[in-house]
Design a protein around this motif. Structure first.
Motif, PDB file in Angstrom:
ATOM      1  N   LEU A   1     -33.738  16.554 -81.071  1.00  0.00           N
ATOM      2  CA  LEU A   1     -33.514  17.350 -79.753  1.00  0.00           C
ATOM      3  C   LEU A   1     -34.793  17.822 -79.085  1.00  0.00           C
ATOM      4  O   LEU A   1     -36.002  17.872 -79.853  1.00  0.00           O
ATOM      5  N   VAL A   2     -34.796  17.316 -77.622  1.00  0.00           N
ATOM      6  CA  VAL A   2     -35.866  17.972 -76.940  1.00  0.00           C
ATOM      7  C   VAL A   2     -35.164  19.056 -75.876  1.00  0.00           C
ATOM      8  O   VAL A   2     -34.424  18.934 -75.091  1.00  0.00           O
ATOM      9  N   MET A   3     -35.709  20.361 -76.177  1.00  0.00           N
ATOM     10  CA  MET A   3     -35.127  21.289 -75.286  1.00  0.00           C
ATOM     11  C   MET A   3     -35.809  21.646 -74.135  1.00  0.00           C
ATOM     12  O   MET A   3     -37.164  22.023 -74.148  1.00  0.00           O
ATOM     13  N   GLY A   4     -35.179  21.776 -72.872  1.00  0.00           N
ATOM     14  CA  GLY A   4     -35.824  22.228 -71.932  1.00  0.00           C
ATOM     15  C   GLY A   4     -35.620  23.715 -71.693  1.00  0.00           C
ATOM     16  O   GLY A   4     -34.761  24.204 -72.296  1.00  0.00           O
ATOM     17  N   GLU A   5     -36.520  24.337 -71.165  1.00  0.00           N
ATOM     18  CA  GLU A   5     -36.596  25.801 -70.691  1.00  0.00           C
ATOM     19  C   GLU A   5     -35.395  26.014 -70.094  1.00  0.00           C
ATOM     20  O   GLU A   5     -34.699  27.367 -70.271  1.00  0.00           O
ATOM     21  N   ASN A   6     -34.783  25.462 -69.331  1.00  0.00           N
ATOM     22  CA  ASN A   6     -33.550  25.268 -68.387  1.00  0.00           C
ATOM     23  C   ASN A   6     -32.890  24.160 -68.411  1.00  0.00           C
ATOM     24  O   ASN A   6     -33.552  23.018 -68.837  1.00  0.00           O
ATOM     25  N   ILE A   7     -31.823  24.020 -67.806  1.00  0.00           N
ATOM     26  CA  ILE A   7     -31.203  22.582 -67.752  1.00  0.00           C
ATOM     27  C   ILE A   7     -31.673  21.808 -66.637  1.00  0.00           C
ATOM     28  O   ILE A   7     -31.711  20.588 -66.800  1.00  0.00           O
ATOM     29  N   SER A   8     -32.374  22.262 -65.782  1.00  0.00           N
ATOM     30  CA  SER A   8     -33.193  21.347 -64.781  1.00  0.00           C
ATOM     31  C   SER A   8     -34.252  20.695 -65.552  1.00  0.00           C
ATOM     32  O   SER A   8     -34.383  19.477 -65.291  1.00  0.00           O
ATOM     33  N   GLN A   9     -35.289  21.418 -66.372  1.00  0.00           N
ATOM     34  CA  GLN A   9     -36.302  20.663 -67.347  1.00  0.00           C
ATOM     35  C   GLN A   9     -35.588  19.707 -68.082  1.00  0.00           C
ATOM     36  O   GLN A   9     -36.264  18.606 -68.368  1.00  0.00           O
ATOM     37  N   ALA A  10     -34.430  20.055 -68.676  1.00  0.00           N
ATOM     38  CA  ALA A  10     -33.751  19.125 -69.644  1.00  0.00           C
ATOM     39  C   ALA A  10     -33.361  17.787 -69.093  1.00  0.00           C
ATOM     40  O   ALA A  10     -33.644  16.949 -69.384  1.00  0.00           O
ATOM     41  N   ALA A  11     -32.898  18.106 -67.755  1.00  0.00           N
ATOM     42  CA  ALA A  11     -32.602  16.918 -66.843  1.00  0.00           C
ATOM     43  C   ALA A  11     -33.878  16.050 -66.419  1.00  0.00           C
ATOM     44  O   ALA A  11     -33.637  14.754 -66.602  1.00  0.00           O
ATOM     45  N   GLN A  12     -34.979  16.667 -66.279  1.00  0.00           N
ATOM     46  CA  GLN A  12     -36.265  15.961 -66.064  1.00  0.00           C
ATOM     47  C   GLN A  12     -36.669  14.828 -67.573  1.00  0.00           C
ATOM     48  O   GLN A  12     -36.959  14.148 -67.239  1.00  0.00           O
ATOM     49  N   PHE A  13     -36.456  15.699 -68.535  1.00  0.00           N
ATOM     50  CA  PHE A  13     -36.705  14.982 -69.773  1.00  0.00           C
ATOM     51  C   PHE A  13     -35.861  13.716 -69.662  1.00  0.00           C
ATOM     52  O   PHE A  13     -36.443  12.496 -70.119  1.00  0.00           O
ATOM     53  N   ALA A  14     -34.721  13.725 -69.677  1.00  0.00           N
ATOM     54  CA  ALA A  14     -33.783  12.563 -69.636  1.00  0.00           C
ATOM     55  C   ALA A  14     -33.807  11.369 -68.492  1.00  0.00           C
ATOM     56  O   ALA A  14     -34.149  10.206 -68.938  1.00  0.00           O
ATOM     57  N   ALA A  15     -34.081  12.247 -67.183  1.00  0.00           N
ATOM     58  CA  ALA A  15     -34.464  11.157 -66.142  1.00  0.00           C
ATOM     59  C   ALA A  15     -35.676  10.510 -66.188  1.00  0.00           C
ATOM     60  O   ALA A  15     -35.920   9.100 -65.851  1.00  0.00           O
TER      61      ALA A  15
END
Length: 247
Positions: free
Chosen positions: A155-169
């Motif tokens: 798991l790579v956890m973003g502080e919020n869902i936007s940061q998680a989206a950046q990790f994936a994109a």
């Protein structure tokens, strides 16, 4: 009695705290509001749970768009809001796969399960379940599929869902469980593919907004505008399910 944060004096341009899944949708709603009223708001995006803590500490927000209505109920119980707010949208969770990933996007997460076993999947991006509603939904989906324990080291956890989206994109993760409202944006659509996860695999993402103590005229007008037909059209554009009016 609950302690209450100091009342914030209304600003000429009110600061609006908004869940990160609204990054694209609410930006367009705010632009439409400015065209309609001649007034402006300042949008600040982040995780709903973190915003609640900031509001309790007296942060100068006048309006809060939460990705989980439970947070609004909590603030109301603490006498930090003008009322119980309004349900403005219901969100959806999607499985996103960036271009070039060895993992395939399928709604049942069958290839995610296979990729965890055969080593193709090294990192899965989600928001932190401790304070991000979409992170809790992602955890529920992985548990439903029996993958939560297997996924722990990936798991790579973003502080919020936007940061998680950046990790994936960016390709930092081979896949991610993200807000549908983000993955259908033009930027994310270019970066990969997505599929909706079954809605009954997690609790409904009922999103509620509320005016906070000290909210001024502009914040109140924006609150009303967010429930208007033009705003509802924009929320729908970004994949949100719309609640019946008056809820």
């Amino acid at each position: 009695m609950f302690a209450t944060a100091p009342i914030v004096w209304a600003a000429a341009v009110p600061v609006v705290a908004a869940a990160s899944d609204l990054q694209y949708a609410l930006t367009e709603v705010a632009a439409a509001f400015t065209r309609s009223s001649g007034r402006s708001v300042k949008l600040t995006f982040g995780s709903s749970g973190n915003f609640v803590r900031q509001i309790m500490q007296g942060a100068p927000f006048e309006l809060f768009f939460s990705a989980d209505e439970a947070y609004v109920r909590d603030l109301d119980e603490r006498r930090l809001t003008l009322d119980r707010g309004a349900l403005y949208a219901v969100g959806r969770l999607a499985l996103f796969v960036p271009n070039g990933s060895p993992v395939r996007a399928d709604a049942q997460l069958n290839d995610v399960a296979a990729a965890l076993e055969d080593g193709r999947l090294r990192k899965i991006a989600i928001a932190n379940p401790e304070h991000a509603p979409y992170g809790r939904a992602a955890r529920a989906v992985l548990m439903k599929k029996g993958l939560w324990q297997k996924a722990q080291g990936h798991l790579v956890m973003g502080e919020n869902i936007s940061q998680a989206a950046q990790f994936a994109a960016s390709g930092s993760a081979e896949t991610g469980l993200l807000a549908y409202s983000l993955v259908i944006s033009a930027r994310m659509a270019k970066a990969g593919t997505h599929v909706l996860v079954p809605a009954d695999w997690h609790d409904p993402l009922r999103q509620r907004m509320v005016l906070l103590n000290g909210a001024g005229d502009t914040a109140r007008l924006f609150y009303a505008f967010a429930q208007s037909a033009p705003a509802r059209t924009l929320f729908e554009k970004y994949g949100f399910t719309l609640p019946a009016t008056g809820h």
